[in-house]
Design a protein around this motif. Structure first.
Motif, PDB file in Angstrom:
ATOM      1  N   ILE A 278      -6.540-126.554 -14.773  1.00 48.88           N
ATOM      2  CA  ILE A 278      -7.406-125.525 -14.492  1.00 48.88           C
ATOM      3  C   ILE A 278      -8.420-125.226 -14.807  1.00 48.88           C
ATOM      4  O   ILE A 278      -9.474-124.852 -13.660  1.00 48.88           O
ATOM      5  N   ALA A 279      -8.732-125.016 -16.414  1.00 55.18           N
ATOM      6  CA  ALA A 279      -9.587-124.823 -16.734  1.00 55.18           C
ATOM      7  C   ALA A 279     -10.829-125.171 -16.410  1.00 55.18           C
ATOM      8  O   ALA A 279     -12.181-124.836 -16.152  1.00 55.18           O
ATOM      9  N   GLU A 280     -11.088-126.674 -16.307  1.00 58.23           N
ATOM     10  CA  GLU A 280     -12.167-127.305 -15.413  1.00 58.23           C
ATOM     11  C   GLU A 280     -12.482-127.335 -14.081  1.00 58.23           C
ATOM     12  O   GLU A 280     -13.343-126.959 -13.634  1.00 58.23           O
ATOM     13  N   GLU A 281     -11.075-126.942 -13.091  1.00 55.49           N
ATOM     14  CA  GLU A 281     -11.650-126.631 -11.749  1.00 55.49           C
ATOM     15  C   GLU A 281     -11.632-124.731 -11.828  1.00 55.49           C
ATOM     16  O   GLU A 281     -12.567-124.755 -10.741  1.00 55.49           O
ATOM     17  N   SER A 282     -11.494-123.780 -12.436  1.00 53.50           N
ATOM     18  CA  SER A 282     -11.879-122.988 -12.232  1.00 53.50           C
ATOM     19  C   SER A 282     -12.964-122.537 -13.035  1.00 53.50           C
ATOM     20  O   SER A 282     -13.122-121.178 -12.067  1.00 53.50           O
ATOM     21  N   GLY A 283     -13.425-122.896 -13.811  1.00 52.29           N
ATOM     22  CA  GLY A 283     -14.301-122.127 -14.699  1.00 52.29           C
ATOM     23  C   GLY A 283     -14.133-121.017 -15.638  1.00 52.29           C
ATOM     24  O   GLY A 283     -14.734-121.314 -16.730  1.00 52.29           O
ATOM     25  N   PHE A 284     -12.715-121.118 -16.148  1.00 53.95           N
ATOM     26  CA  PHE A 284     -12.222-120.026 -17.026  1.00 53.95           C
ATOM     27  C   PHE A 284     -12.059-121.332 -18.064  1.00 53.95           C
ATOM     28  O   PHE A 284     -12.206-122.451 -17.899  1.00 53.95           O
ATOM     29  N   SER A 285     -11.941-119.799 -19.932  1.00 52.24           N
ATOM     30  CA  SER A 285     -12.236-121.293 -20.777  1.00 52.24           C
ATOM     31  C   SER A 285     -10.411-121.591 -20.651  1.00 52.24           C
ATOM     32  O   SER A 285     -10.152-120.716 -20.430  1.00 52.24           O
ATOM     33  N   GLU A 286     -10.077-122.576 -21.390  1.00 55.40           N
ATOM     34  CA  GLU A 286      -8.815-123.118 -22.340  1.00 55.40           C
ATOM     35  C   GLU A 286      -7.799-121.775 -22.856  1.00 55.40           C
ATOM     36  O   GLU A 286      -6.950-121.824 -21.896  1.00 55.40           O
ATOM     37  N   ASP A 287      -8.529-120.998 -23.337  1.00 51.82           N
ATOM     38  CA  ASP A 287      -8.172-119.991 -24.080  1.00 51.82           C
ATOM     39  C   ASP A 287      -7.562-118.947 -23.583  1.00 51.82           C
ATOM     40  O   ASP A 287      -6.687-118.495 -23.068  1.00 51.82           O
ATOM     41  N   TYR A 288      -8.325-119.143 -22.213  1.00 55.51           N
ATOM     42  CA  TYR A 288      -8.408-117.377 -21.455  1.00 55.51           C
ATOM     43  C   TYR A 288      -7.025-118.669 -20.273  1.00 55.51           C
ATOM     44  O   TYR A 288      -6.776-117.857 -19.565  1.00 55.51           O
ATOM     45  N   VAL A 289      -7.052-119.021 -20.296  1.00 54.27           N
ATOM     46  CA  VAL A 289      -5.900-119.801 -18.783  1.00 54.27           C
ATOM     47  C   VAL A 289      -4.940-120.630 -19.202  1.00 54.27           C
ATOM     48  O   VAL A 289      -3.500-119.313 -18.729  1.00 54.27           O
ATOM     49  N   LYS A 290      -4.955-119.895 -20.953  1.00 52.87           N
ATOM     50  CA  LYS A 290      -3.923-120.444 -21.502  1.00 52.87           C
ATOM     51  C   LYS A 290      -2.768-118.869 -21.620  1.00 52.87           C
ATOM     52  O   LYS A 290      -1.794-118.935 -21.654  1.00 52.87           O
TER      53      LYS A 290
ATOM     54  N   GLY B 233      -5.136-107.947 -13.210  1.00 52.77           N
ATOM     55  CA  GLY B 233      -6.160-108.162 -14.179  1.00 52.77           C
ATOM     56  C   GLY B 233      -7.207-107.931 -13.416  1.00 52.77           C
ATOM     57  O   GLY B 233      -7.318-107.544 -11.968  1.00 52.77           O
ATOM     58  N   PRO B 234      -8.626-108.359 -14.383  1.00 52.02           N
ATOM     59  CA  PRO B 234      -9.622-108.702 -13.671  1.00 52.02           C
ATOM     60  C   PRO B 234      -9.952-108.682 -12.158  1.00 52.02           C
ATOM     61  O   PRO B 234      -9.067-110.224 -11.838  1.00 52.02           O
ATOM     62  N   VAL B 235     -11.046-108.636 -11.789  1.00 54.03           N
ATOM     63  CA  VAL B 235     -10.998-109.200 -10.553  1.00 54.03           C
ATOM     64  C   VAL B 235     -12.587-109.659 -10.248  1.00 54.03           C
ATOM     65  O   VAL B 235     -13.404-109.162 -11.097  1.00 54.03           O
TER      66      VAL B 235
ATOM     67  N   ASN C  12      -8.346-112.672 -10.890  1.00 54.27           N
ATOM     68  CA  ASN C  12      -8.675-113.776 -11.917  1.00 54.27           C
ATOM     69  C   ASN C  12      -6.843-114.782 -11.953  1.00 54.27           C
ATOM     70  O   ASN C  12      -6.765-115.479 -11.751  1.00 54.27           O
ATOM     71  N   ARG C  13      -6.343-114.013 -12.321  1.00 48.30           N
ATOM     72  CA  ARG C  13      -5.078-114.145 -12.494  1.00 48.30           C
ATOM     73  C   ARG C  13      -4.375-114.968 -11.157  1.00 48.30           C
ATOM     74  O   ARG C  13      -3.737-115.630 -11.435  1.00 48.30           O
ATOM     75  N   ILE C  14      -4.350-114.582 -10.175  1.00 46.78           N
ATOM     76  CA  ILE C  14      -3.991-115.522  -9.035  1.00 46.78           C
ATOM     77  C   ILE C  14      -4.615-116.320  -8.521  1.00 46.78           C
ATOM     78  O   ILE C  14      -4.485-116.772  -7.917  1.00 46.78           O
TER      79      ILE C  14
ATOM     80  N   THR D  59      -3.272-119.907  -8.470  1.00 41.70           N
ATOM     81  CA  THR D  59      -3.176-120.932  -6.598  1.00 41.70           C
ATOM     82  C   THR D  59      -3.637-122.214  -7.213  1.00 41.70           C
ATOM     83  O   THR D  59      -2.569-123.104  -7.009  1.00 41.70           O
ATOM     84  N   GLU D  60      -4.258-122.427  -8.403  1.00 40.97           N
ATOM     85  CA  GLU D  60      -5.542-123.889  -9.072  1.00 40.97           C
ATOM     86  C   GLU D  60      -3.609-124.487  -9.804  1.00 40.97           C
ATOM     87  O   GLU D  60      -3.913-125.150  -9.890  1.00 40.97           O
ATOM     88  N   GLN D  61      -3.121-123.542 -10.908  1.00 40.39           N
ATOM     89  CA  GLN D  61      -2.297-124.045 -11.714  1.00 40.39           C
ATOM     90  C   GLN D  61      -0.857-124.703 -10.149  1.00 40.39           C
ATOM     91  O   GLN D  61      -0.506-125.590 -10.594  1.00 40.39           O
TER      92      GLN D  61
END
Length: 198
Positions: free
Chosen positions: A40-52, A68-70, A77-79, A83-85
């Motif tokens: 998810i982190a690789e595909e979304s660009g978010f950090s692994e900690d943020y995704v976790k 959360g934030p948009v 971001n959570r959506i 979606t990626e998950q």
């Protein structure tokens, strides 16, 4: 989709992750847990900690708190993570039989795969002992830590699935790891899986 997928939902500290990994090892299946976070982190660009932190928990009880934030385009971001998950879980399930720990996989794959849906839970004392042994002590009281994690995990599950977290009707097998022990939980899942796949 080929073969049965095992999904493991679990209370924090119940040992569900360990159960999932040991089941996969005994059955010779792949087990996906933190691997999903990395993808998810690789595909979304978010950090692994943020995704976790945002991929299995949520905070607050209001609708806007939950998403959360948009981004610049107004997407939550959570959506985006959700979606990626879902996409990654479906892709992994299409690759063949496996064990997927958490991530609402039981719900995501409900209409697409032959599932063995497992819920692992335990009493507060057993979970507290396990969390301290596995993660160490913190300034926060262990019981409060468990209750907070339970609330956030349940809220996340209920927001995205419209189902109650831990409700036995949502699972094929509910196992009390505090009473049964990890090894017995593993054996029961393995035996049931093998019986279903004869």
């Amino acid at each position: 989709m080929t073969g049965k997928i095992i999904t493991i939902s679990r209370q924090f500290g119940s040992g569900g992750r360990t159960v999932g990994r040991e089941v996969a090892e005994k059955l010779g299946l792949k087990c996906y847990d933190s691997e999903i976070i990395r993808q998810i982190a690789e595909e979304s660009g978010f950090s692994e900690d943020y995704v976790k932190e945002n991929g299995e928990y949520t905070e607050g009880s209001g609708l806007f708190n939950n998403f959360g934030p948009v981004d610049f385009y107004g997407r939550s971001n959570r959506i985006t993570i959700w979606t990626e998950q879902c996409r990654i879980i479906r892709k992994l399930a299409h690759e063949g039989p496996c064990v997927i720990v958490g991530r609402c996989a039981d719900y995501v794959l409900r209409d697409e795969a032959d599932l063995l849906r497992v819920f692992v839970y335990s009493d507060m004392e057993s979970r507290a002992k396990r969390v301290v042994n596995e993660y160490g002590e913190t300034d926060e009281k262990i019981e409060k830590r468990l209750r907070d994690k339970d609330k956030r995990r349940a809220a996340y599950y209920e927001i995205y699935t419209d189902q109650k977290f831990g409700d036995p009707q949502n699972y094929d097998l509910c196992l009390n790891s505090g009473t049964l022990g990890i090894d017995e939980c593993v054996n029961m899942i393995v035996n049931l899986y093998q019986k279903d796949n004869k």
